[in-house]
Design a protein around this motif. Structure first.
Motif, PDB file in Angstrom:
ATOM      1  N   LEU A 377       0.671  -1.213  -0.009  1.00  9.26           N
ATOM      2  CA  LEU A 377       0.044  -0.147   0.097  1.00  9.26           C
ATOM      3  C   LEU A 377       1.038   1.216  -0.014  1.00  9.26           C
ATOM      4  CD1 LEU A 377      -2.660  -1.294   2.387  1.00  9.26           C
ATOM      5  CD2 LEU A 377      -2.968  -1.102  -0.020  1.00  9.26           C
ATOM      6  N   ARG A 378       2.160   1.338   0.199  1.00 14.32           N
ATOM      7  CA  ARG A 378       3.114   2.298   0.249  1.00 14.32           C
ATOM      8  C   ARG A 378       2.959   3.415   1.138  1.00 14.32           C
ATOM      9  NH1 ARG A 378       4.729   2.825  -6.093  1.00 14.32           N
ATOM     10  NH2 ARG A 378       4.441   0.878  -6.724  1.00 14.32           N
ATOM     11  N   TRP A 379       1.811   3.943   1.100  1.00 13.10           N
ATOM     12  CA  TRP A 379       1.639   5.271   2.079  1.00 13.10           C
ATOM     13  C   TRP A 379       1.687   4.654   3.721  1.00 13.10           C
ATOM     14  CZ3 TRP A 379      -0.991   5.476  -2.877  1.00 13.10           C
ATOM     15  CH2 TRP A 379      -0.426   6.285  -3.569  1.00 13.10           C
ATOM     16  N   ARG A 380       2.127   5.299   4.354  1.00 14.80           N
ATOM     17  CA  ARG A 380       2.141   4.880   5.850  1.00 14.80           C
ATOM     18  C   ARG A 380       0.963   4.782   6.347  1.00 14.80           C
ATOM     19  NH1 ARG A 380       6.470   7.211   9.753  1.00 14.80           N
ATOM     20  NH2 ARG A 380       7.913   6.160   8.223  1.00 14.80           N
ATOM     21  N   ALA A 381      -0.147   5.858   5.919  1.00 13.26           N
ATOM     22  CA  ALA A 381      -1.437   5.851   6.542  1.00 13.26           C
ATOM     23  C   ALA A 381      -2.388   4.672   6.015  1.00 13.26           C
ATOM     24  CB  ALA A 381      -2.147   7.183   5.968  1.00 13.26           C
ATOM     25  N   LEU A 382      -2.043   4.238   4.663  1.00 12.54           N
ATOM     26  CA  LEU A 382      -3.102   3.175   4.266  1.00 12.54           C
ATOM     27  C   LEU A 382      -2.185   1.952   4.800  1.00 12.54           C
ATOM     28  CD1 LEU A 382      -3.248   3.888   0.262  1.00 12.54           C
ATOM     29  CD2 LEU A 382      -5.036   3.784   2.105  1.00 12.54           C
ATOM     30  N   VAL A 383      -0.989   1.921   4.988  1.00 15.92           N
ATOM     31  CA  VAL A 383      -0.596   0.620   5.704  1.00 15.92           C
ATOM     32  C   VAL A 383      -1.033   0.492   7.136  1.00 15.92           C
ATOM     33  CG1 VAL A 383       1.557  -0.567   6.405  1.00 15.92           C
ATOM     34  CG2 VAL A 383       1.676   0.490   4.453  1.00 15.92           C
ATOM     35  N   THR A 384      -0.750   1.574   7.886  1.00 15.30           N
ATOM     36  CA  THR A 384      -1.646   1.542   9.282  1.00 15.30           C
ATOM     37  C   THR A 384      -3.181   1.227   9.178  1.00 15.30           C
ATOM     38  OG1 THR A 384       0.164   3.155   9.799  1.00 15.30           O
ATOM     39  CG2 THR A 384      -1.927   2.867  11.251  1.00 15.30           C
ATOM     40  N   LEU A 385      -3.706   1.650   8.171  1.00 14.59           N
ATOM     41  CA  LEU A 385      -5.444   1.394   8.064  1.00 14.59           C
ATOM     42  C   LEU A 385      -5.471  -0.014   7.753  1.00 14.59           C
ATOM     43  CD1 LEU A 385      -8.116   2.348   8.319  1.00 14.59           C
ATOM     44  CD2 LEU A 385      -7.838   3.038   5.592  1.00 14.59           C
TER      45      LEU A 385
END
Length: 529
Positions: A377-385
């Motif tokens: 997912l690359r973006w940290r926010a998406l990974v966290t979500l």
């Protein structure tokens, strides 16, 4: 001063952070596996494990060949584990410990393939898996099977990513990787007979890889570029096939360790082929197996469930897409995933053996693909979500498991009979092997009562699951003549007495005066008219 500049204060903590994170994930996984581990009594198969492990080893091996369908490794380990005691919680702790150890093993495996971040995600997925927790709390061989295959797969990955350069790290040394592969592959096939699909899968991949590289030598030196989801400066090691001669020698080593069990394997296979209880697989049951492996006990609070399964499917696809530049790795995971699935389905065309728990080790490639999908997912926010959603789904399913999952209530049934039974009564078992879980609890009350099975007594004729037939009625009637009260412990009748021959025969001579229902069984009391 110079040392301080080269090693800034936060550098030490950044290096320790992955270890601390892995330790935290392993502890969480361990707590989930030990939590309420003794809440249910033994069900039939667990009591059989204890019964088998209580025998001296020579008798254990003899009984395995005669009446069981499994190799000896788990029972042998349990034989030693039982020395201090045999309470349900304690006995199951062996599986819980083995399952907990699998978490850091999976981390090391994925770390070697894709770095720390993906390794931690895969370890977290495994730690929170309801399917893994369930079998970590069962006194059977499936947690051991998961650990041995994970260790063998880790060793194989080290072999396939061997750079050919000497390493100071002991776990990277070439000879150790080969030794681990041989030992734990052999341990896997000595844990469960269906694990033969694991060396079949590894040979399909490795020999195919070797042939592919010989046919296309230009492709033998791929670029070792990091994937988009891999944080710099980590560079993914390329997959390279091992020398064919060394690989064949390793297979010979596995065969040499397994060979003493080969005759028993043939005997057990013939027995399974002649008669076994597993129904033929269907498209629905295959799809259900995937759902069980991904998220068993899916919480009813998660509605609609179709969205959950769609999320899993998207993550698996993303994980596969993330490996598009590393086709050997993707092929490796797909071979590990599909070989046992297709193998069990093919065998099931003649004798059904397709069963979700025997496929527990394909959660290794599934966990890897899920982890790659989340990190992709690359973006940290998406990974966290993605991680938060996955953890929430699994934790809710685990709550559902702890609250609703039941096992056969032999403990309660044995206690009830022990309170009411008379010394001159007869306790009758319709499925002869269910006498094992009943006696496991009944013997604690020190009651001396006649016990018999129908159609035969326990293991008479060397058959574990004999079926009742009309030809067995004379023996049954002869057992009833000397008793005015008979207790029928009735369980698994769908397989051993589908026509309900035994209750009908009892009703001809005796009067049914009481019925107690327990989860997975009934206790019926008959008295002479």
């Amino acid at each position: 001063m110079m040392g301080g500049a080269a090693n800034p204060p936060g550098e030490k903590w950044r290096r320790r952070l992955p270890v601390m994170a892995l330790l935290a994930v392993t502890v969480v996984g361990g707590v989930l596996r030990f939590y309420r581990i003794g809440r249910n009594g033994f069900w039939l198969d667990e009591a059989f494990s204890v019964w088998m492990a209580e025998h001296p080893l020579p008798a254990l091996f003899s009984w395995l060949t005669a009446i069981d369908q499994h190799p000896p490794l788990y029972y042998t380990l349990l034989h030693g584990w039982l020395l201090p005691g045999d309470e349900a919680a304690y006995v199951r702790m062996l599986s819980a410990c083995l399952s907990t150890l699998t978490i850091p093993v999976l981390f090391l495996l994925v770390h070697r393939l894709a770095g720390v971040r993906a390794g931690l995600v895969a370890a977290l997925i495994l730690a929170l898996s309801p399917f893994q927790v369930r079998f970590a709390q069962e006194a059977r061989m499936y947690a051991l099977l998961m650990l041995t295959v994970s260790l063998a797969t880790l060793a194989l990955v080290l072999i396939l990513t061997d750079t050919g350069k000497p390493s100071s790290r002991w776990w990277h040394r070439r000879w150790l990787a080969w030794a681990l592969y041989i030992v734990f592959t052999a341990a896997s096939v000595l844990t469960h007979n269906t694990a033969l699909f694991f060396p079949l899968a590894t040979n399909l991949f490795v020999i195919g890889f070797i042939l592919y590289r010989r046919l296309r030598p230009a492709a033998s030196v791929p670029a070792a570029a990091a994937l988009p989801f891999t944080p710099p400066p980590f560079t993914l090691p390329p997959f390279t096939p091992p020398p064919l001669r060394r690989w064949l020698l390793a297979q010979a080593g596995v065969l040499l360790i397994w060979l003493p069990w080969s005759v028993a394997f043939v005997v057990q296979s013939i027995g399974v082929y002649q008669q076994f209880w597993i129904p033929a697989p269907t498209l629905e049951s295959v799809a259900g197996t995937f759902k069980t492996l991904l998220n068993d006990f899916l919480s009813p609070r998660l509605a609609p469930p179709e969205l959950v399964w769609l999320g899993y499917a998207l993550l698996l696809v993303l994980g596969a897409v993330s490996l598009r530049k590393r086709l050997p790795v993707l092929a490796f995971l797909l071979v590990l995933l599909l070989t046992p699935l297709c193998g069990e389905l093919l065998v099931s065309l003649r004798r059904p053996i397709f069963y979700d728990r025997t496929l527990i080790w394909i959660t290794i490639p599934l966990s890897l693909l899920l982890a790659f999908g989340i990190v992709q997912l690359r973006w940290r926010a998406l990974v966290t979500l993605g991680l938060v959603l996955l953890c929430t789904v699994n934790l809710l399913s685990l709550q559902n498991y702890y609250e609703t999952f039941k096992k056969e209530q032999w403990r309660e049934a044995a206690a009830y009979v022990a309170r009411k039974v008379h010394e001159d009564d007869l306790i009758l078992f319709n499925a002869t092997w269910v006498q094992i879980p009943f006696d496991y609890y009944f013997r604690r009350f020190d009651r001396s009562v006649a016990q018999h099975g129908a159609p035969v007594d326990l293991f008479d004729g060397g058959v574990l699951e004999p079926k009742m037939a009309a030809s067995d009625l004379p023996r049954l009637r002869s057992l009833l003549r000397d008793h005015d009260r008979v207790w029928l412990v009735y369980s698994h009748d769908w397989y051993t007495d589908p026509q309900r021959i035994i209750p009908a025969a009892l009703a001809e001579e005796l009067k049914l005066v009481g019925t107690q229902h327990y989860y997975g069984l009934q206790v019926l009391r008959y008295e002479r008219r």
